[in-house]
Each structure stands twice: as structure tokens, then as C-alpha cells.
Design an enzyme around this catalytic site. Sequence first.
Site, short mmCIF file in Angstrom:
data_model
loop_
_atom_site.label_atom_id
_atom_site.label_comp_id
_atom_site.label_asym_id
_atom_site.label_seq_id
_atom_site.Cartn_x
_atom_site.Cartn_y
_atom_site.Cartn_z
N LEU A 515 0.82 -1.21 0.00
CA LEU A 515 0.00 0.00 0.00
C LEU A 515 0.85 1.26 0.00
O LEU A 515 0.42 2.30 -0.49
CB LEU A 515 -0.92 0.02 1.22
N GLY A 516 2.06 1.18 0.53
CA GLY A 516 2.92 2.34 0.59
C GLY A 516 4.13 2.05 1.45
O GLY A 516 4.25 1.01 2.11
N GLY A 521 8.61 1.78 7.67
CA GLY A 521 8.64 0.54 6.90
C GLY A 521 7.50 0.47 5.91
O GLY A 521 6.70 1.40 5.78
N ASP A 633 6.42 12.84 14.55
CA ASP A 633 6.45 12.87 13.08
C ASP A 633 5.06 13.21 12.53
O ASP A 633 4.51 12.50 11.69
CB ASP A 633 6.94 11.53 12.52
#
Length: 793
Positions: A515-516, A521, A633
Amino acid sequence: MASKYTLFLLLLLHFRSATCDQEQPNIIKLGFSLSPTNHPTSWLSPSGRFAFGFYQNGNGFSVGIWMMGEIENTTTWTANRDDPPVPSTAKLELTMDGKLLLRTESKNSKPIASVRESASYAAMNDSGNFILYNRDHRVIWDSFSFPTDTLMGGQSLSRGAALFSSVSKSNRSTGRFRLEMQYDGNLVLYPIHTPNISVDAYWATDTSDRWSKKNLDLHLNSTGALLLINITDSTVDVTLNDGSLAFNNSIMYRAVLDSNGILQLYSHSFNGFYENKTTLLWSKPDNKCSVKSFCGFNSYCTLDDDQPVCRCLPGTDFIDMDEKSHGCERNFTEEWCKDAGRSTSSPNIVPMENMDWDDPPYFQAEMQEDDCNKSCLEDCDCDVALLDSEGHCMKQKLPLKYARRDPQALSKAFFKVGLEGVKKKQTGDNTSQEPPTVIIRTKDATVLLLVVTLGLVMWSFIALAISGLFAFKLRFLEYRRLLDRGDIGLSEELALRSFSYKELKRATNGFKEELGKGSFGAVYKGSLSRGKRIIAVKRLEKVINEGEREFCAEMRVIGRTHHKNLVRLLGYCAEGTKRLLVYEFMSNGSLADLLFRSQRRPDWNERVRIALEIAKGILYLHEECDAPIIHCDIKPQNILMDDFWTAKISDFGLAKLLMPDQTRTFTGVRGTRGYMAPEWQKNTPISVKTDVYSYGIMLLEIVCCRRSMEVNVQRPEEIVLSSWVYKHFEARELEKLVWGEEIEKKSLENLIKVGLWCIQDEPALRPSMKCVVMMLEGITDIAVPPCPTAASS
């Protein structure tokens, strides 16, 4: 002679005055007003072909423009079309201070035209355009610039704008279809509330590839030609219809997106003052059943005497027989998975020839007809299978969105309609007999019936009492067992599950569909419970080499966080050096996709909602968890959108698990460049205020729909978003940040001030997330922020 000369001058002045009145009878002066029931109810154009004012709308009235001369006047424009009708006591007034206002009996007023300067007069033109002028006779507002469902001759549809169909001829509210003039040069018809992607389009000019570098507008000229015009050099690039006719002052042309989703071009011939003959010249698409969403979910369109008719798919009935476009719903209960041993000759499959749809299948393979039929019959998730002319069997779950029946299609559909006897209507079995009628003829029979009835009632009460006692006993024993074990209240829904690596490898089909890839990770799509629950599996890379017990303890801390704006952690895997996390699947991608990659930016109210949802999620992490969690983040890539477009924060609580050199976006510190607070560079202790700084940068991105750093900009001062925003904030030019959008200035100013407070260089100056939420909700006032260091650099 003197008296004759004086009389001549008076006659001449009277004639010139009368002539001027005839030349400009459509001028509306300041102070003029209209009423729905008292004369005048409208302002006419010079020829009397068009009128602007009140027209009947149900039990009330609406303000609009219509064409005169037909049995039913043709409405070409409606003001505030989604507002409810106003009563007969309403009043439309061009006020003395130059505002066009609609006043109601409750003393409320609403502007018909939003303008920045005062109007000096107005005019209703013979082209069908209502215009406001300033004292320099310059146009400051006109109805042609804000089309609803109609374009008149001489009117254009600019890039990024759209026509929206009406609900019906009698209801001019926003309907179910839109015609969009896209920025890529393509003119496309879509159902409303769909993204600008090909699977949802049902007609297009296909000019995006050839004209993507040109600025194209749709224009209907005065001779009836629909043109795509390059506004850069005013050249005609594409003519949509067969061409234009010679100009004729007695003919008007009108292009309208009809309530059935068809784009149609009409001519109106005026043979007299109120005589209007209407002729249909051109329409698209040619096949009326190709309009997507014309019939709603689980229904399909077919032509009956060249008119589109909606019919339900097998196993479904209309939700509303009076409004068949609302779609269909099941008329039976899904019970086929309870009987796994059915033969393929079961009558629960209903075949239909010439069916087709554009809905993407969840499974596709090459099969023979019998194998396709059997595959769907044995699959609990399959509601219908489609076998196309090339032998591809595509299995589908209901609801179907874009089904249609096409005589040219060589495909065949197999619909699963339930078990035998569940719905006799579907199998055609009407042989069931009514129960025999019991006739009581004697007094003894009546007494006997009463005794039997009372006996059955008493037996039922005794059975219920015994059952209730057993249920209470079982619940009591279960409660004591949980109390002794010490985990009372921990339900399966809230418990964090530990998976084996083999389980997750099988659930993701060998980590096949990625998916990405993010800071922590790669993420893979998977499914549990035989495909009934979709999940996202994250493989952590380069995590700190800690023990399995410590990692499991950290996961349980994250697993105890439950908030509607946090992505839910379902489980984890810790085998040897393998570390994997199992999350709920977020079907609509990230906030970065929505802001930076979508062809159509989200509207203002949606952006405000998303900003508030993210703030509430961060507030929960900072102040409402058992132990405060610093995300480290915060960025649009880590904000995911669920099925209902609710914003949810992902990857929280993972920063402490990563090595200092984790991925190329981390350089000895935690975070992503462009979103990191200054204290990261100063090697000073971090706090929850680092997340506040990152949120402030992201809030400015949400407001402006652009990244915090953009190299490809027109001017160097626009490269750094925070500097650009503060420059316009200081100059009180905030509207330039959202150019082309109708946004309430106070709301825009509040969000900008919150963002600037959040990105202050000193952590002590930044507000807490609780203060941020209160400021966004309007609970507390927002002071003027000082210039952030980042904005001044």
C-alpha cells in the site's frame, strides 16, 4: 414665432426623454424592490424575453431568471438554489447602499450577489444575464459568472467550474449530476459527489491529452455552437456540435444539464413578444442509459420506447416505488453460508443475459460458464458473478453502483438470490397453501380451546423462567471467573492480539500488495476471517534491538489508546527479529493524497473539519492517555482517511522504537524535514510542543492546499509556506492564499493565526493542543501572533 420655437423645443425634449426611456427600460435604480405577490414581481429585459425576480416554487417562492413565452417559463438561473423557498412576505431589494438583498419576514437578509464594492444600478439584459454595475459603469457582478444548470448564448463555463443539474423541472435545487470543465482541458459528465476519475465518468470530450497545456473554457456562442476555446489566444480548439448557424436576433440558444444527467442544447425562436418555440438541437450522451447512477444502487437502466426505465436486479426490490431512481435493496436474508453442501443445480442462481457494469470486482479469473456459476455459488462473499465475452469471470459483492443492460454486450451475469423457500417471490413457487380455517360450533369446543390456550401460556411462562434462571447462573459464573482472573471488562473487541509471522504472511498473500512505504517501513494490504475483514500490516524496519518482552509491553501501551481520530492497532507480531504491526485498513489514503494529489481540492468546511479532528487526536495523545505520547512525526502522510473521510493519526508511539539513522527522512533526529521543530536542531530536550510545531506547519498546508516547501512557484517568496503566509497575514491579504475560493474571512483568519502561533520558535510561546482545539472551536479568542522565526528567515 417665439412661442412656436418654444413649443418645438419642448416637443423635442419630450421626444428625447421618451427615446432614452425606450433605450434603457431595463435599468434598475437603487431603492427599487420586488415582492412575490405585489406588482412588480420581476424586472424584465428590454425585449421582455427574460425576467429576474420571484417565481413560484412549491408553497413558496425563489429568486431566479427565466425565459418568457412558454406555457411553463424556462428557468435559466436560480439564486441560492439549495435554500428553502421564502414566503410571500419576502422582499428583494437593491438597497440605497448598493447591495442586492433578499429580506424575509423574520427581518433576516441574505445577499443574492456577493460583491466587494457597492453597486450603482443593475440591468436585466436580453442575453439572459443579470448584471450589477458600479458608478464607473463597470460590471462588478453578473449571473453569467455563476451558472447553475444552464448556459445561455454568449455564456462560458470556465476551467474548474461545473454545471450541476436540478432535481427536476419544478425543483431547482442541486440534483444528481455535474458537467465539469476540468483544468486538464477535458469536459466531463459525472454523477455528483464522485471524484474526477474515469470509472465515474459517463461522457467526456477526451481532450485532456491533446489540450492539457492549453487553457480551455466551454463557450456557447450566439449562433448555437458549443465550443472549447483557448482563453490564452481566444482561438477555437474544438466544436462539440455539428457547427453554428447564421446569427438571428429572434433565436436564443440554451445548453442545460437536465435532471436525468443528459447535456442538451435547445433553440428558442421568438416569433412575437411572448411566442416561444423550443427545439432540441443536440444532446449527449446518445444512449440515455449510459448515465451512471441514473437508477441508483442495485438497479439497472433499460430503454422502453426510447425512454430510460429503472428496474431492480434479481433478488432486490425498489426502496421507494414512487422514486425508482433511489435504487433497490435485498428482499431476502443472506443464509447461504449455513448450507455448504448445495449442488450447482440449485435454483438460487438467476442468470441474466446482456448485463454489464463498471464496478471493480474483488476477484477475476478465466473460467467456463459452469465453473463461474459454481464459483460464485460456493463463495460466501459472492453476490453476483459476471462472465464476459472473453471468458473472464468477475465476482462481485452488492451493492452494484453502475449496472446496465446493453443489447450489444455479450456478457452474462449470475445473481445469487437466497435459499429455496426464503423468498417464494424469487423462485416463482406460489404453491404454498393457507392454513385451514378452524370453525367453532359448540360450547364444549370453546371451553376446550380456552383450556388448551391457558395451558400453553402457563407452560411458556415456566419455560421462560427456567431459561432465565440458567442464563443468570451462566452469567454469574462467567463474572466470577473474570473477577478471579482480574481482567473483567476486557472484551475481545478491545484486546490486542498477538499474531504469528506465518499468519500474517498468509493474510497478506506473501506480502504481495504494497500500500505504501513510510518512515517506519512498508505497509501491505491483507485480510482476516476469510476476507471479511481488511487489514493493513506494517513491517517495521531497523527497530531498536530490544527484547521480545519489552516490545510486547510497548505494543500493549499503544494498544490501550482508543480514540476516533487515531488509527486503531489490532495486533502485532514479535518473532525473533521480525516486528510487524496490524492496523485497521484505511480505504481513502492519506491527507497528503487529498491535499496535494487530488484533482479537486476539498472544500473549506471539510478542511476545517479535518484540521479539528487531527487536533483532537493529538490532544488525546498528549493529555488523555495513561502516559503522554509524543508522536515526533506529525505530517500529512501520517494522517489517514477512513471510509467516511474521518481523519485518523497513524504511527503514533513508534518513534522510540526506531534507530537514530532510520530511513532517509531521519537524520540523527526524529521527524521529517519541513515539519521538525527548531529544538531538534539545538539538541535541547523535546516535549509535546514539538508535535504542536509540526501540527502548525500542517495546518497551514491544509488551509492553502500546498506543501510547506514548493520549488516550482512563480515568485521566490512563495517557496517557504510559513514566510508566504505571514507576509500576506501582515499585509491583510489572506484571500490571496486561497485564490478562487468563497471563504468566510473570519474563519480563514482564525486558522491562519492558530497556525502561526503553533510554529513559534520558542516552545513556551506555542499553545498546548487543548488551547488549539478551543481556538479552532471558537471557544477562546485568538490574539495576533508575532512573526515566527521561520517566517522571517
